[in-house]
Design an enzyme around this catalytic site. Structure first.
Site, PDB file in Angstrom:
ATOM      1  N   THR A 220      42.192  15.966  30.869  1.00 54.17           N
ATOM      2  CA  THR A 220      41.953  14.768  31.676  1.00 54.17           C
ATOM      3  C   THR A 220      42.407  13.548  30.892  1.00 54.17           C
ATOM      4  OG1 THR A 220      40.284  13.450  32.831  1.00 54.17           O
ATOM      5  CG2 THR A 220      39.557  14.607  30.853  1.00 54.17           C
TER       6      THR A 220
ATOM      7  N   HIS B  46      28.998  25.321  23.537  1.00 45.60           N
ATOM      8  CA  HIS B  46      28.610  25.853  22.233  1.00 45.60           C
ATOM      9  C   HIS B  46      28.088  27.287  22.330  1.00 45.60           C
ATOM     10  CE1 HIS B  46      28.152  25.512  18.067  1.00 45.60           C
ATOM     11  NE2 HIS B  46      27.581  24.309  17.978  1.00 45.60           N
TER      12      HIS B  46
END
Length: 524
Positions: free
Chosen positions: A443, A495
């Site tokens: 993006t 994560h």
């Protein structure tokens, strides 16, 4: 002429169904849209209604038998062929005076041609329903074959509904803003109707349309509002009494409301609070504020609802973390300046920054397969290819079309595809398949001036790269201070899947490839 009664179109996950019950027997008369038979599948019971009025002449599939999608279940004839009352009716009809026939013919609508049901397109399994965004044609208006009649907005794309033939709409069943399912009937269409070619019949068609619309109109005091006008009045919170109707009998039409909105002549006057009877009531009364304080309430678009849902879902389901770095864009900018004219002549497209980032990300994804993976429940899916989504901003919201197999694409191919995606995204012409899948997303907030941001994951992907504005800053280069064109990079990652070490090294790899573009050619 007999008309086939067909089973509905089953979803892809439903292979067949069973005829549960026939509500009519051969010889029974039926009305249009009257329930005739029910089909039971392993998920739902589907109702089959009469496609037109007539007599059930034949049942080809009995109760308890298995049927496939769109299989013929029976036939409807025009009427009973036996004697008795039907023959008497036929004789009476034959003896009807010519003047009465002519009068009936004049009263009939102009839709003398074949009738069609205008249906919504078949939605993919990932799309449950859509919203009728706009009608481009009105009842009675002449249209050509394949003219766009309406647009349906889904949570991914805008789908066009086109005319099945030359003719006109005779009835709109799904107004603007209404929710529709896959293959739902949106309107009725007649071949050859509408326009001047219909002659005097067009007047009758218009009268029929007026009668149909009148049934749906709603009164507001002494005013009568058409459905489309009623919706606009509610959206803009207008005073109906200040709008002058130009329709039949003083009806307020959509055009009248649009004119009032443009002129600002129908705004509601802020009401003064009534005199409070006690000190407590006076304290609770709303304060009076002088001057205009306009507010506008509009329904959230389906695309915006989906964006909101997915962003919240990403934050709630992923252990999201962001790591930052900065890249010296001097080498890429020098390369662009040197070859931009030659590149434009050779490939008929401009050389931008996104091509370098896509190629650098593709190389980094090959070196760090965890970043190119996705989580599916308790499974990890490792993708042996690089499909990179590129976020594109439109007036309707953010969409993410996907570049397939970017590792094998040339920079020119990337640039051409992104230009094409951007144009079609703003026009609402992107296909659903072009926005599905993707193993990684890029993006670019820098085109709007963003210096730094924290991008949000695009589930089920596990990482997203954020580009930002190129800003000249003083940097230490070989012990000296130099002004360099710098860009902050941000990598948000899940994560649960990606360790911090891999995320940092992935971002450093992109930085190194961009600061020395020759690495992209040498694969080092």
């Amino acid at each position: 002429m007999a008309t086939d009664i067909k089973a509905p179109t089953f979803p892809e996950s439903v292979a067949e169904g069973t005829v549960a019950a026939w509500h009519k027997k051969p010889g029974d008369s039926v009305e249009r849209d009257e329930l005739i038979v029910e089909i039971e599948t392993d998920k739902v019971v589907l109702e089959v209604v009469a496609p037109e009025a007539g007599t059930l002449s034949e049942v080809t599939v009995e109760e308890g038998e298995t049927v496939a999608s769109e299989q013929v279940l029976g036939k409807i004839g025009e009427g009973k062929s036996g004697g008795g009352k039907d023959d008497e009716k036929s004789e009476a009809k034959a003896e009807e005076p010519a003047e009465a026939k002519a009068e009936k013919k004049a009263d009939a609508p102009a839709a003398a041609g074949k009738q069609h049901e205008v249906k919504a397109p078949s939605f993919p399994e990932s799309i449950q329903e859509g919203t009728v965004a706009s009608w481009n044609k009105q009842v009675g208006e002449a249209v050509k074959r394949d003219d766009v009649l309406a647009e349906i907005e889904t949570d991914k794309v805008v789908l066009e509904v086109v005319a099945p033939a030359d003719g006109a709409l005779t009835e709109i069943k799904a107004e603007e803003g209404s929710q529709v399912e896959s293959e739902a009937v949106l309107a009725l269409f007649a071949e050859g109707a509408g326009g001047e070619s219909a002659g005097s019949g067009s007047e009758a068609s218009a009268a029929t349309a007026d009668d149909s619309a009148e049934a749906e109109e709603e009164s507001a005091g002494d005013k009568i509002l058409a459905p489309a006008a009623r919706k606009l009045v509610a959206e803009h919170d207008l005073d109906v009494n200040k709008i002058e109707g130009t329709g039949k009998g003083g009806r307020i039409l959509k055009e009248d409301v649009q004119k009032a909105v443009k002129d600002g002549s129908a705004k509601k006057v802020a009401q003064q609070p009534k005199t409070a009877g006690t000190l407590e009531q006076a304290a609770a009364a709303a304060p009076v504020v002088e001057g205009e304080r306009p507010e506008k309430r509009v329904p959230m678009s389906r695309l915006r609802q989906t964006i909101a849902k997915r962003l919240v879902q990403a934050q709630q389901t992923a252990a999201m973390l962001t790591t930052y770095n900065e890249v010296d864009m001097g080498a890429v900018m020098d390369l662009r300046a040197q070859y931009k004219e030659t590149f434009l002549k050779a490939h008929d497209t401009k050389l931008g920054f996104m091509g370098f980032f896509v190629k650098a990300a593709s190389e980094a994804l090959k070196r760090f397969p965890d970043v190119n993976a996705s989580i599916d429940g308790t499974d990890i899916v490792y993708h042996g290819y690089q499909d990179i989504g590129v976020a594109v901003s439109t007036d309707r919201g953010l969409v993410v079309p996907v570049l397939r197999d970017t590792d094998s694409m040339k920079i020119a191919d990337v640039e051409k595809s992104i230009v094409d995606f951007g144009k079609r995204a703003r026009d609402g012409k992107l296909g659903i398949d072009e926005m599905q899948g993707g193993t990684f997303t890029i993006t670019n907030g820098g085109i709007f001036g963003s210096l730094m941001s924290t991008p949000i994951l695009n589930p089920p992907q596990t990482a997203i790269l954020g580009m930002h504005k190129i800003q000249e800053r003083p940097m230490a280069v070989n012990g000296k201070v130099e002004i360099r064109p710098m860009m902050y990079l941000a990598l948000s990652y899940d994560h649960r899947m990606i360790d911090g070490k891999d995320a940092v090294q992935f971002l450093v790899t992109i930085k190194e490839l961009l600061e020395d573009p020759a690495r992209l050619l040498l694969d080092v």
